[in-house]
Design a protein around this motif. Structure first.
Motif, short mmCIF file in Angstrom:
data_model
loop_
_atom_site.label_atom_id
_atom_site.label_comp_id
_atom_site.label_asym_id
_atom_site.label_seq_id
_atom_site.Cartn_x
_atom_site.Cartn_y
_atom_site.Cartn_z
N ARG A 1 19.71 26.64 54.14
CA ARG A 1 20.66 27.06 55.18
C ARG A 1 21.89 27.65 54.51
NH1 ARG A 1 20.91 22.62 57.43
NH2 ARG A 1 19.38 23.07 59.08
N TRP A 2 22.20 28.90 54.84
CA TRP A 2 23.35 29.62 54.28
C TRP A 2 24.47 29.64 55.31
CZ3 TRP A 2 25.32 34.72 55.55
CH2 TRP A 2 26.29 35.17 54.66
N THR A 3 25.67 29.25 54.87
CA THR A 3 26.84 29.23 55.74
C THR A 3 27.94 30.08 55.13
OG1 THR A 3 26.32 26.96 56.43
CG2 THR A 3 28.55 27.76 56.88
N ARG A 4 28.57 30.90 55.94
CA ARG A 4 29.74 31.68 55.50
C ARG A 4 30.80 31.61 56.59
NH1 ARG A 4 31.32 35.55 51.84
NH2 ARG A 4 32.89 37.04 52.56
N LEU A 5 32.02 31.28 56.18
CA LEU A 5 33.17 31.22 57.07
C LEU A 5 34.24 32.18 56.58
CD1 LEU A 5 33.55 27.33 57.41
CD2 LEU A 5 32.19 28.86 58.84
N THR A 6 34.78 32.96 57.47
CA THR A 6 35.89 33.86 57.15
C THR A 6 37.02 33.61 58.14
OG1 THR A 6 34.41 35.56 56.28
CG2 THR A 6 36.64 36.25 56.89
N GLY A 7 38.14 33.09 57.66
CA GLY A 7 39.28 32.82 58.51
C GLY A 7 40.37 33.86 58.29
N ARG A 8 41.07 34.22 59.35
CA ARG A 8 42.14 35.21 59.25
C ARG A 8 43.34 34.75 60.08
NH1 ARG A 8 37.96 36.91 62.40
NH2 ARG A 8 38.46 37.62 64.52
N ILE A 9 44.53 35.06 59.56
CA ILE A 9 45.78 34.69 60.22
C ILE A 9 46.72 35.89 60.18
CG2 ILE A 9 47.77 33.12 60.23
CD1 ILE A 9 46.03 31.10 58.74
N VAL B 1 50.69 36.82 61.14
CA VAL B 1 52.01 36.34 61.57
C VAL B 1 53.04 37.41 61.25
CG1 VAL B 1 53.76 34.55 61.33
CG2 VAL B 1 51.35 33.97 61.07
N ALA B 2 53.69 37.94 62.27
CA ALA B 2 54.78 38.91 62.10
C ALA B 2 54.39 40.06 61.17
CB ALA B 2 56.03 38.21 61.58
N GLY B 3 53.21 40.60 61.39
CA GLY B 3 52.77 41.74 60.59
C GLY B 3 52.12 41.38 59.28
N LEU B 4 52.14 40.12 58.90
CA LEU B 4 51.52 39.67 57.66
C LEU B 4 50.11 39.18 57.95
CD1 LEU B 4 51.71 38.95 54.63
CD2 LEU B 4 52.61 36.71 55.34
N HIS B 5 49.14 39.76 57.22
CA HIS B 5 47.74 39.39 57.43
C HIS B 5 47.23 38.63 56.21
CE1 HIS B 5 47.09 42.08 60.99
NE2 HIS B 5 48.13 42.70 60.43
N VAL B 6 46.62 37.48 56.46
CA VAL B 6 46.03 36.67 55.40
C VAL B 6 44.62 36.28 55.82
CG1 VAL B 6 46.23 34.57 54.03
CG2 VAL B 6 48.29 35.77 54.77
N SER B 7 43.68 36.36 54.89
CA SER B 7 42.31 35.96 55.19
C SER B 7 41.71 35.23 53.99
CB SER B 7 41.45 37.16 55.56
OG SER B 7 41.31 38.03 54.46
N ASP B 8 40.70 34.45 54.26
CA ASP B 8 40.02 33.72 53.20
C ASP B 8 38.58 33.51 53.64
OD1 ASP B 8 39.60 32.41 50.84
OD2 ASP B 8 40.40 30.49 51.52
N SER B 9 37.64 33.54 52.68
CA SER B 9 36.22 33.37 52.97
C SER B 9 35.61 32.35 52.03
CB SER B 9 35.47 34.71 52.85
OG SER B 9 35.92 35.65 53.78
N GLU B 10 34.59 31.70 52.52
CA GLU B 10 33.86 30.74 51.71
C GLU B 10 32.41 30.73 52.18
OE1 GLU B 10 34.04 28.20 48.44
OE2 GLU B 10 35.77 29.16 49.41
N SER B 11 31.47 30.62 51.25
CA SER B 11 30.06 30.56 51.61
C SER B 11 29.34 29.60 50.68
CB SER B 11 29.43 31.95 51.54
OG SER B 11 29.49 32.48 50.24
N GLN C 1 37.95 22.95 52.33
CA GLN C 1 37.15 21.80 52.75
C GLN C 1 36.60 22.06 54.15
OE1 GLN C 1 39.24 18.07 52.98
NE2 GLN C 1 37.50 16.97 53.84
N TRP C 2 35.34 21.71 54.34
CA TRP C 2 34.72 21.83 55.66
C TRP C 2 33.86 20.58 55.87
CZ3 TRP C 2 35.70 24.66 59.75
CH2 TRP C 2 34.77 24.73 60.79
N LYS C 3 34.49 19.50 56.32
CA LYS C 3 33.79 18.27 56.65
C LYS C 3 33.83 18.14 58.16
CE LYS C 3 33.48 13.37 55.47
NZ LYS C 3 34.10 12.23 54.75
#
Length: 279
Positions: A170-178, A180-190, A263-265
Motif C-alpha cells: 500500500r502506497w500513501t502520499r500526503l501533500t499539505g499546503r498552507i 497565509v497573507a500571500g505566503l505559500h508553504v507546502s510539504d509532501s511525504e510518501s 508524523q501520521w499516526k
C-alpha cells in the motif's frame, strides 16, 4: 460518490487543526471490495478448477473520519475531523477497485485520490489550507478453501463460503499546503507498506453476500504499523445487463508513520457505499 458563535469557534478550531496537521483527507475506500463471483467447483474444500478470466470494477465512496496525532512542518496537532467536515471541503474525490481473477488466483489494484481545501479567517489573517492524498494498494490472493452451502446464487453460481489469503503493498502520499497573507508553504511525504492478510466471502442467500477482509503491514519498512479492515454487505442484481453487487459497509485504516518532523499516526474510519460490476 454539513453557524452562530459556536460555528465561528468550530471553524477556527478546524482551521488550526488543518494548519497543524494538514489533515483533511481520504473521504473515501476499500481495498478489494470487488470479489463478486465465486469460481465454479464441484467439491467442497477441493482445489479449484481453472475457469475463464473475469474482471470486476468497483467504484465506491469511503466517508472517513480522522482521529489521531499528526505533525506537518514541525507543528504537532491532535487530529479529530468528522467525515462531514471532509465532505464539506472536498474539491475532488476518486475511488475505485479493479480485480482480475482466473480460477483460484486473482489480483487487484485499489486507488483513492482526495483533494480537500478550506479558506478561513482568523483575526485579520486570511488562511487557506489544503491536502491532497493518494492511497494505492495492489495485491494478489489465492482461494485456499471453498465450501458449497447448497443452492445457487441468482447469477447461477453455487453459494459458497471461501477463504483467500492475500499479500501486497500500500502506497500513501500526503501533500499539505498552507497560504497565509500571500505566503505559500507546502510539504509532501510518501511511504510504501507491505502487508499480509485474508479475505472471506460468505453467500448468505441467493442474493445477499458478506465480504470481509483484514491485513496488517508496515513492519518498519514504511510505516511502523498499518492495520486495515472492512466488512461489506452486498446485494446481487444487474446493471445495464452486467452482474452487479451493490455494497455497503464499514472500513478502518490505521497508519503509524514517522520521518523527521513528519508524523501520521491517524486512524481513518467510516462507512462505505459502492457497487461491483463484473465484465
Amino acid at each position: 460518490m454539513t453557524s452562530t458563535t459556536f460555528g465561528k469557534r468550530h471553524r477556527s478550531r478546524r482551521a488550526r487543526a488543518m494548519i497543524g496537521a494538514a489533515a483533511l483527507f481520504a473521504a473515501a475506500a476499500p481495498a478489494a471490495a470487488a470479489d463478486l463471483t465465486p469460481v465454479h467447483t464441484a467439491q467442497a474444500g477441493a482445489p479449484l478448477a481453472q475457469s475463464d478470466w473475469s474482471v470486476t470494477l468497483s467504484p465506491y465512496l469511503w466517508a472517513a473520519s480522522l482521529n489521531g496525532d499528526a505533525a506537518v512542518l514541525g507543528i504537532h496537532r491532535h487530529v479529530d475531523v468528522p467525515f462531514r467536515d471532509t465532505l464539506t471541503n472536498l474539491d475532488l474525490g476518486l475511488m475505485g477497485n479493479l480485480e482480475i481473477r482466473r480460477g483460484a488466483f486473482g489480483a487487484y489494484v485499489n486507488g483513492e485520490y482526495v483533494d480537500v481545501s478550506s479558506d478561513e479567517k482568523i483575526a485579520s489573517f486570511s488562511i487557506g489550507t489544503g491536502m491532497k492524498s493518494y492511497l494505492v494498494s495492489a495485491g494478489v490472493f489465492y482461494r485456499v478453501y471453498q465450501s458449497e452451502l447448497g443452492g445457487n446464487t441468482v447469477f447461477g453460481t453455487p453459494r459458497v463460503f471461501a477463504l483467500e489469503p492475500t499479500a501486497g503493498a500500500r502506497w500513501t502520499r500526503l501533500t499539505g499546503r498552507i497560504r497565509v497573507a500571500g505566503l505559500h508553504v507546502s510539504d509532501s511525504e510518501s511511504w510504501l507498506d507491505p502487508f499480509v492478510g485474508a479475505r472471506v466471502n460468505l453467500d448468505l442467500t441467493d442474493r445477499w453476500n458478506l465480504f470481509m477482509e483484514g491485513d496488517v503491514g508496515g513492519f518498519g519498512a514504511g510505516s511502523r504499523l498499518s492495520l486495515n479492515g472492512q466488512a461489506l454487505l452486498g446485494y446481487r442484481t444487474t446493471l445495464v445487463g452486467y452482474k452487479t453487487m451493490v455494497r455497503a459497509g464499514y472500513r478502518v485504516l490505521h497508519q503509524d508513520y514517522r520521518d523527521g518532523g513528519f508524523q501520521w499516526k491517524v486512524t481513518q474510519h467510516g462507512p462505505i457505499i459502492g457497487a461491483s460490476i463484473e465484465f
